[in-house]
Design a protein around this motif. Structure first.
Motif, PDB file in Angstrom:
ATOM      1  N   ALA A   1       0.077   2.692   3.420  1.00 55.22           N
ATOM      2  CA  ALA A   1       1.225   1.959   3.956  1.00 55.22           C
ATOM      3  C   ALA A   1       0.870   1.211   5.242  1.00 55.22           C
ATOM      4  N   GLN A   2       0.182   1.883   6.163  1.00 57.87           N
ATOM      5  CA  GLN A   2      -0.173   1.245   7.437  1.00 57.87           C
ATOM      6  C   GLN A   2      -1.103   0.064   7.211  1.00 57.87           C
ATOM      7  N   CYS A   3      -2.079   0.225   6.316  1.00 55.70           N
ATOM      8  CA  CYS A   3      -3.044  -0.845   6.064  1.00 55.70           C
ATOM      9  C   CYS A   3      -2.381  -2.038   5.382  1.00 55.70           C
ATOM     10  N   LEU A   4      -1.460  -1.774   4.449  1.00 58.63           N
ATOM     11  CA  LEU A   4      -0.744  -2.876   3.800  1.00 58.63           C
ATOM     12  C   LEU A   4       0.083  -3.657   4.809  1.00 58.63           C
ATOM     13  N   SER A   5       0.733  -2.948   5.720  1.00 60.73           N
ATOM     14  CA  SER A   5       1.547  -3.612   6.742  1.00 60.73           C
ATOM     15  C   SER A   5       0.684  -4.467   7.657  1.00 60.73           C
ATOM     16  N   GLU A   6      -0.473  -3.943   8.033  1.00 57.72           N
ATOM     17  CA  GLU A   6      -1.364  -4.702   8.908  1.00 57.72           C
ATOM     18  C   GLU A   6      -1.911  -5.933   8.198  1.00 57.72           C
TER      19      GLU A   6
ATOM     20  N   LEU B   1       4.895   7.815  -1.196  1.00 56.28           N
ATOM     21  CA  LEU B   1       5.319   6.584  -1.852  1.00 56.28           C
ATOM     22  C   LEU B   1       6.490   5.910  -1.136  1.00 56.28           C
ATOM     23  N   GLU B   2       7.271   6.653  -0.384  1.00 57.16           N
ATOM     24  CA  GLU B   2       8.373   6.027   0.350  1.00 57.16           C
ATOM     25  C   GLU B   2       7.834   5.054   1.404  1.00 57.16           C
ATOM     26  N   SER B   3       6.804   5.459   2.123  1.00 55.62           N
ATOM     27  CA  SER B   3       6.226   4.566   3.126  1.00 55.62           C
ATOM     28  C   SER B   3       5.486   3.409   2.460  1.00 55.62           C
ATOM     29  N   VAL B   4       4.885   3.668   1.289  1.00 59.15           N
ATOM     30  CA  VAL B   4       4.235   2.590   0.538  1.00 59.15           C
ATOM     31  C   VAL B   4       5.269   1.555   0.105  1.00 59.15           C
ATOM     32  N   GLU B   5       6.445   2.026  -0.344  1.00 58.95           N
ATOM     33  CA  GLU B   5       7.485   1.082  -0.754  1.00 58.95           C
ATOM     34  C   GLU B   5       7.925   0.215   0.419  1.00 58.95           C
ATOM     35  N   ALA B   6       8.032   0.789   1.595  1.00 63.62           N
ATOM     36  CA  ALA B   6       8.427   0.000   2.765  1.00 63.62           C
ATOM     37  C   ALA B   6       7.415  -1.121   3.035  1.00 63.62           C
ATOM     38  N   ALA B   7       6.123  -0.824   2.863  1.00 63.41           N
ATOM     39  CA  ALA B   7       5.087  -1.845   3.056  1.00 63.41           C
ATOM     40  C   ALA B   7       5.165  -2.914   1.973  1.00 63.41           C
ATOM     41  N   ILE B   8       5.435  -2.495   0.736  1.00 65.65           N
ATOM     42  CA  ILE B   8       5.585  -3.457  -0.359  1.00 65.65           C
ATOM     43  C   ILE B   8       6.782  -4.365  -0.112  1.00 65.65           C
TER      44      ILE B   8
ATOM     45  N   GLU C   1       3.958 -12.524  -4.319  1.00 61.78           N
ATOM     46  CA  GLU C   1       3.957 -11.839  -5.606  1.00 61.78           C
ATOM     47  C   GLU C   1       3.018 -10.646  -5.473  1.00 61.78           C
ATOM     48  N   VAL C   2       3.458  -9.457  -5.880  1.00 60.77           N
ATOM     49  CA  VAL C   2       2.674  -8.234  -5.682  1.00 60.77           C
ATOM     50  C   VAL C   2       2.387  -7.585  -7.032  1.00 60.77           C
ATOM     51  N   VAL C   3       1.116  -7.248  -7.242  1.00 59.90           N
ATOM     52  CA  VAL C   3       0.675  -6.556  -8.457  1.00 59.90           C
ATOM     53  C   VAL C   3       0.030  -5.239  -8.044  1.00 59.90           C
ATOM     54  N   LEU C   4       0.511  -4.137  -8.609  1.00 58.16           N
ATOM     55  CA  LEU C   4      -0.029  -2.811  -8.305  1.00 58.16           C
ATOM     56  C   LEU C   4      -0.910  -2.360  -9.463  1.00 58.16           C
ATOM     57  N   PHE C   5      -2.210  -2.323  -9.255  1.00 59.30           N
ATOM     58  CA  PHE C   5      -3.135  -1.772 -10.236  1.00 59.30           C
ATOM     59  C   PHE C   5      -3.390  -0.313  -9.849  1.00 59.30           C
ATOM     60  N   GLN C   6      -2.737   0.595 -10.548  1.00 61.08           N
ATOM     61  CA  GLN C   6      -2.891   2.018 -10.264  1.00 61.08           C
ATOM     62  C   GLN C   6      -4.081   2.540 -11.074  1.00 61.08           C
ATOM     63  N   VAL C   7      -5.188   2.782 -10.396  1.00 60.69           N
ATOM     64  CA  VAL C   7      -6.443   3.149 -11.058  1.00 60.69           C
ATOM     65  C   VAL C   7      -6.580   4.665 -11.073  1.00 60.69           C
ATOM     66  N   MET C   8      -6.597   5.244 -12.273  1.00 59.57           N
ATOM     67  CA  MET C   8      -6.654   6.698 -12.440  1.00 59.57           C
ATOM     68  C   MET C   8      -7.782   7.063 -13.402  1.00 59.57           C
ATOM     69  N   HIS C   9      -8.418   8.191 -13.141  1.00 63.22           N
ATOM     70  CA  HIS C   9      -9.420   8.707 -14.073  1.00 63.22           C
ATOM     71  C   HIS C   9      -8.716   9.389 -15.246  1.00 63.22           C
ATOM     72  N   HIS C  10      -9.382   9.415 -16.395  1.00 62.36           N
ATOM     73  CA  HIS C  10      -8.809  10.042 -17.589  1.00 62.36           C
ATOM     74  C   HIS C  10      -8.428  11.506 -17.320  1.00 62.36           C
TER      75      HIS C  10
ATOM     76  N   GLU D   1       9.087   2.914 -10.802  1.00 60.39           N
ATOM     77  CA  GLU D   1      10.430   2.571 -10.332  1.00 60.39           C
ATOM     78  C   GLU D   1      10.375   1.707  -9.080  1.00 60.39           C
ATOM     79  N   ILE D   2       9.443   2.017  -8.183  1.00 63.60           N
ATOM     80  CA  ILE D   2       9.275   1.216  -6.967  1.00 63.60           C
ATOM     81  C   ILE D   2       8.901  -0.214  -7.340  1.00 63.60           C
ATOM     82  N   ALA D   3       7.988  -0.352  -8.308  1.00 59.56           N
ATOM     83  CA  ALA D   3       7.575  -1.685  -8.750  1.00 59.56           C
ATOM     84  C   ALA D   3       8.758  -2.457  -9.332  1.00 59.56           C
ATOM     85  N   LEU D   4       9.521  -1.818 -10.204  1.00 58.67           N
ATOM     86  CA  LEU D   4      10.673  -2.480 -10.817  1.00 58.67           C
ATOM     87  C   LEU D   4      11.722  -2.859  -9.772  1.00 58.67           C
TER      88      LEU D   4
END
Length: 301
Positions: free
Chosen positions: A169-174, A195-202, A211-220, A266-269
């Motif tokens: 969140a802090q890095c996105l805001s900066e 995720l609440e602080s991430v949503e505030a940055a978004i 326009e913001v695209v969230l690529f959520q990268v997860m291992h199998h 939900e945050i993205a939507l």
């Protein structure tokens, strides 16, 4: 720079699948060069937008004479200008992104995604920048539409050392403070954290019309937890270890991960963002093809 470093991040097959589709902004964009994307500004080029009344100093060649003959007033034809866009690629390089081995490591997979997209954007003569972050911004390559930008990106990515925690969140805001209005921001992260602080940055990015695209990268493993036998779980961002049977934890773990991913969706939507859940075991070319096809079918915002 050796060609082996470029080859580490650029797969020709993936490049061909992405380049064939191109990347278009889904809203009006602000750029400083002529390009192929619609601008919110009006001018005298490309696509008809409407009329306005003539004022002294306007070029007479843009007068609509048909309106003059019917209304006995001078009106100027206006057109939508076309411009270039800038895409900012923001890559999480915190310790949790080290999870996985070989080509399935989250950080390597996300780095390749960013490089492929950067290459495709530059090929369109649009601008791309790259920023890497964990608790702080660790690297920032300013936007450029030069093909050498891809080399600069891979040089930086090859020097990344993922050893810190994350403060997304802090890095996105900066980073938002460094951007102009109406650009594209693509974030590559597992989004582990508050995720609440991430949503505030978004929301700050969206307030500036990005326009913001969230690529959520997860291992199998993180998505399906299909491990067997006794497993030692070692924290990547906390100095803790647990020895446990995965089957004893699987149900509760999958419930927690499902709830976390649903919250991010939900945050993205709620904020008008794209959310793409990526499994690093997934074929990257197919993943990009699916997303870009879906993106092309979406209406402009």
């Amino acid at each position: 720079m050796s060609s082996s470093v470029l080859a580490r991040y650029l797969d020709p097959e993936v490049l061909s699948r992405v380049a064939g589709r191109g990347i278009e902004p889904r809203g009006l964009v602000m750029g400083n060069l002529a390009g192929a994307h619609r601008s919110p500004a009006s001018g005298f080029a490309v696509e008809f937008a409407g009329h306005r009344e003539y004022v002294p100093g306007d070029d007479p060649k843009h007068i609509d004479w048909r309106i003059y003959f019917t209304r006995d007033k001078y009106f100027i034809k206006q057109y939508e200008m076309e411009t270039n866009f800038t895409c900012h690629l923001l890559l999480d390089i915190s310790s949790s992104m080290r999870y996985g081995e070989g080509d399935e490591q989250k950080l390597l997979y996300a780095s390749r995604m960013a490089t492929v997209l950067g290459h495709s954007i530059v090929r369109q003569s649009d601008k791309v920048s790259l920023a890497t972050f964990d608790t702080h911004i660790r690297g920032h390559i300013r936007a450029s539409n030069s093909m050498h930008q891809v080399v600069r990106m891979t040089q930086h990515l090859d020097e990344v050392d993922a050893i810190e925690k994350t403060n997304l969140a802090q890095c996105l805001s900066e980073l938002a403070e460094r951007m102009q209005r109406r650009e594209i921001v693509m974030i590559f992260s597992d989004f582990f954290g508050d995720l609440e602080s991430v949503e505030a940055a978004i929301q700050r990015l969206r307030f500036s019309k990005h326009e913001v695209v969230l690529f959520q990268v997860m291992h199998h493993d993180e998505l399906y937890f299909d491990m067997d036998g006794m497993v030692r779980f070692v924290g990547l961002e906390v100095a803790e270890q647990y020895l446990a049977q995965p089957e004893d934890l699987r149900a509760a773990y999958l419930e927690a991960v499902g709830a976390f991913n649903a919250q991010l969706e939900e945050i993205a939507l709620r904020n008008g963002c794209d959310h793409v859940l990526v499994d690093t075991r997934e074929d990257m070319a197919g993943m990009f093809a699916d997303y870009l096809n879906k993106r092309m079918r979406m209406p402009r915002r």
